[in-house]
Design a protein around this motif. Structure first.
Motif, PDB file in Angstrom:
ATOM      1  N   GLY A 154       0.789  -1.212   0.000  1.00 41.31           N
ATOM      2  CA  GLY A 154       0.000   0.000   0.000  1.00 41.31           C
ATOM      3  C   GLY A 154       0.825   1.267   0.000  1.00 41.31           C
ATOM      4  O   GLY A 154       0.281   2.377   0.096  1.00 41.31           O
ATOM      5  N   GLY A 155       2.121   1.092  -0.180  1.00 42.62           N
ATOM      6  CA  GLY A 155       2.942   2.284  -0.229  1.00 42.62           C
ATOM      7  C   GLY A 155       2.788   3.001  -1.591  1.00 42.62           C
ATOM      8  O   GLY A 155       2.330   2.435  -2.565  1.00 42.62           O
ATOM      9  N   ASP A 156       3.155   4.264  -1.659  1.00 40.69           N
ATOM     10  CA  ASP A 156       3.016   5.064  -2.892  1.00 40.69           C
ATOM     11  C   ASP A 156       4.043   4.613  -3.912  1.00 40.69           C
ATOM     12  O   ASP A 156       5.167   4.231  -3.571  1.00 40.69           O
ATOM     13  N   SER A 157       3.592   4.737  -5.164  1.00 48.58           N
ATOM     14  CA  SER A 157       4.569   4.534  -6.238  1.00 48.58           C
ATOM     15  C   SER A 157       5.367   5.814  -6.416  1.00 48.58           C
ATOM     16  O   SER A 157       4.898   6.902  -6.124  1.00 48.58           O
ATOM     17  N   THR A 158       6.465   5.645  -6.878  1.00 53.53           N
ATOM     18  CA  THR A 158       7.357   6.789  -7.068  1.00 53.53           C
ATOM     19  C   THR A 158       7.624   6.979  -8.562  1.00 53.53           C
ATOM     20  O   THR A 158       7.914   6.001  -9.253  1.00 53.53           O
ATOM     21  N   THR A 159       7.498   8.237  -9.031  1.00 55.88           N
ATOM     22  CA  THR A 159       7.766   8.543 -10.446  1.00 55.88           C
ATOM     23  C   THR A 159       9.231   8.858 -10.632  1.00 55.88           C
ATOM     24  O   THR A 159       9.803   9.680  -9.907  1.00 55.88           O
ATOM     25  N   CYS A 160       9.756   8.233 -11.586  1.00 56.97           N
ATOM     26  CA  CYS A 160      11.178   8.414 -11.884  1.00 56.97           C
ATOM     27  C   CYS A 160      11.320   8.970 -13.303  1.00 56.97           C
ATOM     28  O   CYS A 160      10.564   8.605 -14.203  1.00 56.97           O
ATOM     29  N   THR A 161      12.272   9.800 -13.486  1.00 62.25           N
ATOM     30  CA  THR A 161      12.534  10.384 -14.827  1.00 62.25           C
ATOM     31  C   THR A 161      13.995  10.311 -15.163  1.00 62.25           C
ATOM     32  O   THR A 161      14.868  10.289 -14.288  1.00 62.25           O
ATOM     33  N   ALA A 162      14.178  10.292 -16.434  1.00 60.47           N
ATOM     34  CA  ALA A 162      15.544  10.376 -16.959  1.00 60.47           C
ATOM     35  C   ALA A 162      15.472  11.172 -18.267  1.00 60.47           C
ATOM     36  O   ALA A 162      14.448  11.233 -18.924  1.00 60.47           O
ATOM     37  N   THR A 163      16.513  11.761 -18.591  1.00 58.60           N
ATOM     38  CA  THR A 163      16.551  12.594 -19.816  1.00 58.60           C
ATOM     39  C   THR A 163      16.820  11.745 -21.058  1.00 58.60           C
ATOM     40  O   THR A 163      17.729  10.917 -21.056  1.00 58.60           O
ATOM     41  N   TYR A 164      16.026  12.078 -22.102  1.00 53.46           N
ATOM     42  CA  TYR A 164      16.225  11.377 -23.392  1.00 53.46           C
ATOM     43  C   TYR A 164      17.083  12.237 -24.307  1.00 53.46           C
ATOM     44  O   TYR A 164      16.823  13.400 -24.558  1.00 53.46           O
TER      45      TYR A 164
END
Lengths: 707, 256
Positions: A154-164
């Motif tokens: 039930g923990g939050d998902s985390t958004t991850c980003t990387a540069t293209y």
């Protein structure tokens, strides 16, 4: 998985693998601690009970207190079921829950981005995406890359980003300004590559050029590397044209004509030993010296038509001579071009070089045509011949004599239109430098002595000896010649008085020919040095009535008196009744005055010496026969008629008086004689005035009466 | 110009009859009365004078004819006589035409004298001549100068448009009524002046005297009773005009 919300928990410690573990709840079982790794890679301990025929998992222990969220631990349950247990908050131990209670036994944990987050990638990263949680992609194809690491329990998902970063192509190499240059002797040392890395391939230039490359830079993110530029510079130059000399077959130079051209009909060619041969002497030039010139080629290229190309000729000291038989080439005008090859290739040659010279090949034939125009009206001079054709000229043949001999150019004559053109196969030959004259049919009825000629509108050529080379443009397509003539059709008869006027009460008609002015000794006027007077005067346009001062008046100064009656009444002279025909010399020489009551026909010449006098007065007409050529005296009649033809002029030395008309239609037999001479000439004799018989010398009597 | 007419012989008988009638008339007048006689005598005297005048004219004419025929300058008519005086025409340095010269008519001025028999003499004019027309003459003058030199006769022709008239094409234009000097240096014989497109008196002026052009004959007829009549005749030398040009025609001159 079961999630139980724990109400009270019993803490169980971890078991050692292989050890027996006991359940506080179920004593009837013994458990064996085993471990396994769960899906998360977590080593999980569990006590497995084996009850007789059953193997049941009774609970789990995690060895590592750190484990993903959502991990579930199972507590030992009765063999009727499992009694899940959950970890404590900090997941250090597994807490047993009352199996009656459903309590969550996962510790909520948020997803954790992996080390890929925040990075720069050419394509979506495939690893180290989530340190915790499962990966789910949101954008894997464009910038920025976005994915989620799911939470657990039930923990939050985390958004991850990387540069293209898209793939980039490397920079292409670009040759420097030395590329294409000429560096005889040594290669270029600078300005080789404006972009890229220099890489020599040939810095010796023994083959005529230096070669190097300018390498492109590598690409990124898988992009292609930049291209390589191939560069070169000449270590040698192509030969150039120094001169072109055209010669005839005898190796004599044929000087170029205006417009930088020549043609095969020039006399330099025609008079050579072989008029069909043209020699083209081509001289090349090379910075490396004429020895660096290899072969030379010549071509003759028309604007339209077939190009003639010679074979290659090896040069000697840069010179090549092409001897071409132009009779084998079709008639046309050609640009002369050369191809001069270097010993080395490159540089090879500069392509076909236009020498700036042309040569025309043609058959030298010049057709001729023309017209005989009528200049009888006068006032026309070359080149203005007017438009009237010499109709009545009896034009039937014409040929042009060459150099005074009969052989020449025959023509077809159109007698109706007074025109002509070259006969079949008949033409002038340009370049023969011959002189021509015109030969008309012998009975052409024009004054050939005053004929004017015009050749292609040129008026400088003499009638009796003209040449065509100066008036025919040999360089036009189909050179031709138009020879027009202006001629005066043989004139009608005319008369003239000398030193005495011409008076008429009505009309004087006498057409002085325009040709008279062109003949020495012919003075163009009805009267010389005296007045012409009549209400109506008819003459050739622009011709004089009186020469040289053109005295004339449209007025009647004549007397209408019957002098025959008047003087006969004096009772003087000799009376002759009836018509008289004969020679005036046959009249009574003792008398000077004769009255003929009838007509007089003079059939022979007579003479009256100076100091003597003769006057013949006829009541009727006086005729002078055409055979008569000389009459002297004063003739007075009702009409005086002179007609017929004679080769000789009729000369009347004296005076004529007619009560009514004088008709003077007498002409020369050869009509052309009228062009230069009056058929009848009346010379005034002033001596007659002073030898009038006293009887008719009128004395004015003026009466005055008074006291 | 008319011909010289031959005169009839004298009319002595007629004159005598006239006297008788006069006497008878006088007698009748005396018989009738004084008042009447005076008028009658007057009428009779007038009738008598007219007849005498006629006789005197006839006598004068006869005198001229007698001179031309015989050369005598005195003529006896019986009851009268004619006294003839002969004067030369010209002979000075100026000559004038005999009155107005009509257009197209030739006026002759002799540059050579004439012999007694009217033949051409040998004294010829050399010098310059100027010709004048009337001041208001706007025509042209055709001038012909005949000469004789070394046995050869010649003619020199001139033309002038007078007073700026521009009448004849080619003639010399003069702005007044006087021509240029015309030089006669080859023994002039005859000068002929013909006015064109107008009538004019013509005068010529030379730098020396011209020869005699002819003679003027003055004859006075004198009758008994004192009635006189004078006549004057000029006798000039002339030539037929058609002889002055080469070709003349009253109609046309045609070559075709």
């Amino acid at each position: 998985m079961f999630f139980f919300v724990g109400k009270s928990r019993k803490v169980l410690g971890a078991c050692s693998i292989g050890s027996r573990c006991a359940s506080s709840t179920f004593s009837w079982t013994s458990y064996t601690c085993t471990s396994y790794e769960d899906s998360h890679g977590i080593k999980v301990y569990k006590c497995i009970t084996q009850r007789e025929s059953e193997t049941k998992t009774c609970f789990l222990f995690h060895s590592n207190p750190t484990f993903p969220i959502g991990c579930e631990c199972l507590a030992e349950l009765s063999y009727y079921g499992y009694s899940p247990c959950v970890f404590n908050v900090d997941k250090t131990e597994c807490i047993e829950f009352d199996h009656a209670e459903r309590e969550s036994c996962c510790i909520p944990r948020s997803g954790i981005c992996g080390s890929s987050a925040g990075g720069t990638y050419c394509s979506k990263p495939s690893s180290y995406l989530c340190d915790s949680g499962d990966v789910s992609w949101i954008n894997s194809w464009s910038d920025p890359f976005i994915w989620r690491c799911s939470g657990s329990c039930g923990g939050d998902s985390t958004t991850c980003t990387a540069t293209y970063t898209p793939p980039t192509v490397g920079t292409s190499g670009v040759c420097g300004s030395s590329d294409g240059g000429i560096f005889p002797g040594s290669p270029p040392s600078s300005n080789l590559c404006s972009v890229g890395t220099l890489s020599w391939t040939d810095d010796e230039g023994s083959d005529g050029d230096y070669n190097w490359n300018c390498l492109g830079t590598a690409g990124s993110c898988g992009g292609a590397s930049g291209s390589t530029a191939n560069c070169s510079a000449l270590s040698d130059m192509a030969p150039s044209l120094d001169s072109l000399v055209i010669e005839n077959n005898d190796s004599e130079e044929v000087v170029v004509e205006s417009g930088s051209r020549n043609h095969i009909c020039q006399s330099d060619f025609k008079e050579s030993s072989n008029p069909d041969i043209v020699r083209f002497v081509v001289t090349g030039d090379d910075m490396q010296g004429v020895d660096d010139i290899n072969t030379i080629q010549l071509r003759l290229r028309p604007d339209s038509g077939n190009t003639f190309t010679s074979s290659l000729i090896s040069s000697s000291n840069g010179i090549a001579i092409f001897s071409i038989d132009v009779s084998l080439i079709e008639d046309n005008t050609y640009s002369i071009e050369v191809l001069i090859n270097d010993n080395h290739n490159p540089p090879g040659n500069d392509g076909w070089i236009d020498t700036g010279r042309d040569i025309k090949v043609w058959d030298c034939n010049v057709v001729v045509s023309g017209v005989i125009y009528d200049g009888s009206a006068g006032g026309l001079f070359c080149p203005s011949f007017g438009s009237d054709r010499a109709v009545g000229a009896n034009f039937t043949s014409l040929y042009f004599k060459e150099n005074g001999v009969d052989a020449g150019v025959q023509n077809d004559v159109d007698s109706v239109n007074i025109s002509y053109s070259s006969g079949s196969g008949q033409y002038f030959s340009w370049g023969d430098n011959k002189y021509y004259s015109s030969e008309f049919n012998s009975d052409l009825q024009v004054d050939e002595n005053t004929m004017q000629i015009k050749l292609n509108n040129d008026c400088t050529q003499p009638m009796g000896s003209f040449e065509i080379e100066s008036v025919v443009d040999s360089y036009v397509v189909n050179p031709s010649l138009v020879i027009d003539f202006l001629a005066t059709v043989d004139q009608e008869a005319w008369f003239q008085s000398v030193d005495g006027g011409i008076f008429a009460g009505s009309t004087i008609t006498n057409y002085v020919p325009i040709t008279c002015d062109l003949y020495p000794g012919c003075s163009p006027g009805m009267s010389l040095r005296a007045l012409v007077a009549a209400p109506t005067l008819n003459n050739t346009v622009d011709a004089y009535y009186s020469y040289p001062d053109n005295w004339y008046i449209n007025s009647n100064l004549s007397s209408y008196l019957n002098f025959y009656e008047q003087y006969k009444a004096l009772g003087v002279g000799e009376n002759i009744e009836g018509d008289l025909e004969g020679d005036l010399d046959d009249l009574n020489n003792e008398e000077e005055l004769f009255f003929i009551n009838g007509d007089l026909t003079i059939t022979d010449n007579n003479s009256v010496a100076v100091g003597e006098f003769l006057m013949v007065m006829a009541s009727g007409d006086i005729y002078i026969d055409e055979s008569v050529t000389n009459v002297e005296g004063i003739l007075v009649g009702r009409n005086i008629v002179m007609s017929g033809t004679n080769n000789s002029q009729l000369v009347i030395n004296g005076s004529l008086y007619a009560l009514e008309n004088i008709s003077n239609s007498r002409s020369y037999i050869d009509k052309s004689d009228n062009n230069s001479s009056p058929a009848v000439l009346v010379n005034f004799r002033p001596d007659f005035v002073f030898h009038i018989p006293n009887e008719i010398s009128q004395k004015i009597t003026s009466w005055k009466w008074g006291n | 110009m008319g011909k010289l007419k031959m005169l009839k012989k004298n009319r002595l008988k007629e004159s005598g009859q006239i006297v008788l009638i006069v006497l008878l008339a006088s007698a009748l007048v005396l018989t009738v009365g004084v008042s009447i006689s005076k008028r009658t005598v007057t009428e009779t005297r007038i009738d008598s004078d007219e007849e005498l005048l006629k006789q005197a004219f006839n006598t004068a004419e006869s005198g001229v004819e007698y001179y031309l025929a015989i050369g005598e300058t005195s003529y006896d008519a019986g009851n009268g006589r004619a006294d003839v005086t002969v004067l030369t025409i010209g002979a000075g340095d100026t000559l004038v035409s005999d009155g107005v010269v009509l257009t197209g008519k030739a006026s002759l001025f002799w540059l050579v004298d004439h012999n007694v028999d009217d033949s051409v003499g040998s004294n010829r004019f050399n010098g310059t001549i100027v010709i004048n027309s009337d001041d208001d003459f706007n025509g042209a003058l055709k001038i012909d100068v005949f000469s004789y030199d070394s046995g050869l006769y010649s003619v020199q022709r001139y033309g002038y448009n007078m007073n700026g008239s521009d009448i004849v094409n080619g003639f010399t234009d003069v702005s007044n009524n006087e021509t240029d000097d015309i030089t006669v240096d080859r023994d002039g014989m005859l000068l002929v002046v013909t006015p064109i497109n107008g009538n004019s008196n013509i005068s010529i002026r030379g730098d020396s005297n011209f020869p005699i052009q002819g003679e003027a004959i003055v004859s006075i007829g004198k009758m008994e009773g004192g009635v006189n009549t004078k006549i004057k005749v000029e006798n000039r030398y002339e030539v037929p005009v058609f002889m002055l040009e080469s070709i003349s025609s009253g109609g046309s001159v045609l070559s075709q």
